[in-house]
Design an enzyme around this catalytic site. Structure first.
Site, PDB file in Angstrom:
ATOM      1  N   TYR A 139       0.827  -1.203   0.000  1.00 20.81           N
ATOM      2  CA  TYR A 139       0.000   0.000   0.000  1.00 20.81           C
ATOM      3  C   TYR A 139       0.858   1.248   0.000  1.00 20.81           C
ATOM      4  O   TYR A 139       2.043   1.222   0.352  1.00 20.81           O
ATOM      5  CB  TYR A 139      -0.985   0.013   1.175  1.00 20.81           C
ATOM      6  CG  TYR A 139      -0.367   0.161   2.534  1.00 20.81           C
ATOM      7  CD1 TYR A 139      -0.276   1.403   3.157  1.00 20.81           C
ATOM      8  CD2 TYR A 139       0.126  -0.942   3.221  1.00 20.81           C
ATOM      9  CE1 TYR A 139       0.281   1.545   4.415  1.00 20.81           C
ATOM     10  CE2 TYR A 139       0.679  -0.812   4.479  1.00 20.81           C
ATOM     11  CZ  TYR A 139       0.752   0.432   5.069  1.00 20.81           C
ATOM     12  OH  TYR A 139       1.314   0.558   6.316  1.00 20.81           O
ATOM     13  N   CYS A 140       0.229   2.339  -0.453  1.00 22.56           N
ATOM     14  CA  CYS A 140       0.875   3.652  -0.491  1.00 22.56           C
ATOM     15  C   CYS A 140      -0.116   4.662   0.091  1.00 22.56           C
ATOM     16  O   CYS A 140      -0.926   4.296   0.940  1.00 22.56           O
ATOM     17  CB  CYS A 140       1.273   3.997  -1.935  1.00 22.56           C
ATOM     18  SG  CYS A 140      -0.135   4.031  -3.071  1.00 22.56           S
ATOM     19  N   TYR A 141      -0.075   5.887  -0.352  1.00 24.88           N
ATOM     20  CA  TYR A 141      -0.987   6.903   0.166  1.00 24.88           C
ATOM     21  C   TYR A 141      -2.421   6.711  -0.332  1.00 24.88           C
ATOM     22  O   TYR A 141      -3.365   6.748   0.439  1.00 24.88           O
ATOM     23  CB  TYR A 141      -0.511   8.305  -0.236  1.00 24.88           C
ATOM     24  CG  TYR A 141       0.805   8.679   0.360  1.00 24.88           C
ATOM     25  CD1 TYR A 141       0.887   9.138   1.673  1.00 24.88           C
ATOM     26  CD2 TYR A 141       1.974   8.570  -0.377  1.00 24.88           C
ATOM     27  CE1 TYR A 141       2.103   9.482   2.235  1.00 24.88           C
ATOM     28  CE2 TYR A 141       3.186   8.909   0.178  1.00 24.88           C
ATOM     29  CZ  TYR A 141       3.260   9.368   1.480  1.00 24.88           C
ATOM     30  OH  TYR A 141       4.466   9.691   2.025  1.00 24.88           O
TER      31      TYR A 141
END
Length: 112
Positions: free
Chosen positions: A63-65
Site C-alpha cells: 500500500y501507499c498513500y
C-alpha cells in the site's frame, strides 16, 4: 494483471494469515505516524529480501498513500513469481477511513 486489488474492509482477513508480508511504500515520516499491523517499509533491503525469498505463494499486501504508486511494486513482485500479491485500493487513506468508521459504528467486523 499480476496482482489483485483489495478493499480496506478485506484487509483484516488477509492480515490473519501468519505468513503475510505487508509493505508500506510511503515515506518514513508517514510510516512513523502510523501503518498497518506488522507492516515494513518498502525499502530496497526489504524488497530485495522478498524477491530472493523462495516461497512465491506467500501473500504480500502493498500500500501507499492512495493506492496508485503501490501498483508498480505489485507488478514487480508478480513479475518475480509471487502469486498472491494484493494492492490496497485507495491506500492508507482508504484504510484510515475504514478504521475510523469501524470504530465509530462499533461494527462487529474486526477493527485493527
Amino acid at each position: 494483471m499480476s496482482y489483485e486489488s483489495l478493499l480496506a474492509e478485506q484487509v483484516p482477513e488477509l492480515l490473519e494469515q501468519a505468513d503475510v508480508v505487508v509493505l508500506d511504500t510511503r515515506d518514513a515520516h508517514s510510516f512513523a505516524q502510523g501503518h498497518l499491523p506488522n507492516a515494513k517499509p518498502a525499502d530496497e533491503a526489504n524488497i530485495a529480501r522478498l524477491i530472493r525469498g523462495r516461497n512465491k505463494a506467500q501473500p504480500v499486501l502493498v500500500y501507499c498513500y492512495h493506492g496508485n504508486s503501490s501498483r508498480d511494486l505489485c507488478r514487480l513482485l508478480g513479475g518475480f513469481g509471487y502469486t498472491q500479491v494484493y494492492n490496497l485500493e485507495g491506500g492508507w487513506q482508504a484504510w484510515a477511513s475504514y478504521r475510523d468508521s469501524c470504530y465509530a459504528t462499533l461494527t462487529t467486523e474486526p477493527c485493527l
